[in-house]
Write a protein that holds these residues in place. Sequence first.
Motif, PDB file in Angstrom:
ATOM      1  N   VAL A  36       0.864  -1.186   0.000  1.00 16.06           N
ATOM      2  CA  VAL A  36       0.000   0.000   0.000  1.00 16.06           C
ATOM      3  C   VAL A  36       0.895   1.228   0.000  1.00 16.06           C
ATOM      4  N   CYS A  37       0.788   2.000  -1.070  1.00 15.92           N
ATOM      5  CA  CYS A  37       1.681   3.142  -1.265  1.00 15.92           C
ATOM      6  C   CYS A  37       1.081   4.401  -0.646  1.00 15.92           C
ATOM      7  N   HIS A  38       1.943   5.212  -0.075  1.00 11.62           N
ATOM      8  CA  HIS A  38       1.526   6.498   0.481  1.00 11.62           C
ATOM      9  C   HIS A  38       0.781   7.334  -0.574  1.00 11.62           C
ATOM     10  N   SER A  39       1.212   7.212  -1.823  1.00  6.77           N
ATOM     11  CA  SER A  39       0.600   8.010  -2.898  1.00  6.77           C
ATOM     12  C   SER A  39      -0.831   7.558  -3.217  1.00  6.77           C
ATOM     13  N   GLU A  40      -1.250   6.429  -2.674  1.00  5.01           N
ATOM     14  CA  GLU A  40      -2.617   5.948  -2.932  1.00  5.01           C
ATOM     15  C   GLU A  40      -3.604   6.370  -1.839  1.00  5.01           C
ATOM     16  N   GLY A  58      -2.845  -0.160  -7.292  1.00  5.28           N
ATOM     17  CA  GLY A  58      -1.873  -1.123  -6.745  1.00  5.28           C
ATOM     18  C   GLY A  58      -0.706  -1.259  -7.703  1.00  5.28           C
ATOM     19  N   HIS A  59       0.481  -0.875  -7.260  1.00 11.39           N
ATOM     20  CA  HIS A  59       1.625  -0.911  -8.188  1.00 11.39           C
ATOM     21  C   HIS A  59       2.891  -1.497  -7.558  1.00 11.39           C
ATOM     22  N   GLU A  60       2.799  -1.962  -6.307  1.00 11.43           N
ATOM     23  CA  GLU A  60       3.998  -2.497  -5.642  1.00 11.43           C
ATOM     24  C   GLU A  60       3.842  -4.013  -5.516  1.00 11.43           C
ATOM     25  N   VAL A  61       4.010  -4.669  -6.636  1.00 10.76           N
ATOM     26  CA  VAL A  61       3.600  -6.071  -6.747  1.00 10.76           C
ATOM     27  C   VAL A  61       4.792  -7.031  -6.689  1.00 10.76           C
ATOM     28  N   ALA A 115       9.339  -3.524  -5.691  1.00  7.09           N
ATOM     29  CA  ALA A 115      10.249  -2.882  -6.660  1.00  7.09           C
ATOM     30  C   ALA A 115      10.011  -1.373  -6.787  1.00  7.09           C
ATOM     31  N   GLU A 116       8.758  -0.949  -6.694  1.00  2.00           N
ATOM     32  CA  GLU A 116       8.482   0.473  -6.966  1.00  2.00           C
ATOM     33  C   GLU A 116       8.999   1.409  -5.872  1.00  2.00           C
ATOM     34  N   PRO A 117       8.669   1.188  -4.596  1.00  2.00           N
ATOM     35  CA  PRO A 117       9.254   2.082  -3.587  1.00  2.00           C
ATOM     36  C   PRO A 117      10.774   1.992  -3.534  1.00  2.00           C
TER      37      PRO A 117
HETATM   38 ZN   LIG Z   1       4.347   3.285  -4.544  1.00  2.00          ZN
END
Ligand SMILES: [Zn+2]
Length: 317
Positions: A36-40, A58-61, A115-117
């Motif tokens: 869960v990203c802060h940007s969401e 959802g992008h941090e998979v 991978a994203e963060p």
């Molecule tokens: Zn993120």
Amino acid sequence: MKAAILYAPHDFRIENVSNGEIDEEECLIRVHACGVCHSEIHQWDQKIIDLNYPRHIGHEVSGEIIKTGKKVKGFNKGDRVAVWTDGKGYAEEVKARTERIFPIAEGIAYEQAMAEPIACSTNAVLRANPSLADTVALVGTGFMGLIILQELRLLGLKKIIAIDIRDEMLKLARALGADITINPQKEDTLAIIKDLTNNKGVDVAFEVGGVQPTLDLTAEICRMEGKLVIFGYHPGPRQIKDLGYWNWMAFNIINAHFRDIAVILNGARVGMELLNAGKIKMERLITNIYPLEKIEEAFKAAKDKPEGFVKSVVVME
Ligand SMILES: [Zn+2]
């Protein structure tokens, strides 16, 4: 497959959706975890006018490859991988092209391989490019700050100062390599920094918190001609309090926000190599794990930050 779709603020619904077939250059990945990203949080907490709902975010998979397209090379069924997606991550499966897929080393749990963060923090450190003898401060040591801290540690800087209003985060920051920690609500941050830097201020100041007080404090502790790195995500109406001061101080202002996909993917590649090599440790940063059905709770925790919270991750069962 099941997916969590955000219909409106505080209204995730679990639905059955189809992902369609993969093309010959894509892999199909069975999702194990999605951070869960802060940007969401912003779009979950309140309606954002420019955004269309329902949204599949959802992008941090991370997960396991279950199918590869005909032209895919270098990846096989069964591989454990981290994936950078532009959404659709809160689901049982995602599709991705190989340039967006990164291997996960044995011994690293899926929920740690985000991978994203890791790409964002790695790129911030690469762009800020601190020098060996620099004194560097992190203003905000939540999840992202604690990754940046570990990467700064690898550079062997003179001093790393962690600043946060949560004592438990400062404790963690110290465990992960911060030389000095400061709680601005309890200590005189400026006096301590002046004392440490011969009255000059720090050479590099990372604004990580993404709120007005962290932005203001970052400018207050940065030295003349120092690097002021804006890393935090700022969706609200932030302001530079005194542009005249920023101007006079000749800050080297670095926007550590990345939009170029090639840059993001390079950050992910470098960062994932560090993670796989054991140079970045995520065990203590993944504190709150929820099944897909409890995604609302995962977001609530990310917003409220209960005792001990660092990061929420949604896992598929
Ligand atoms: Zn993120």
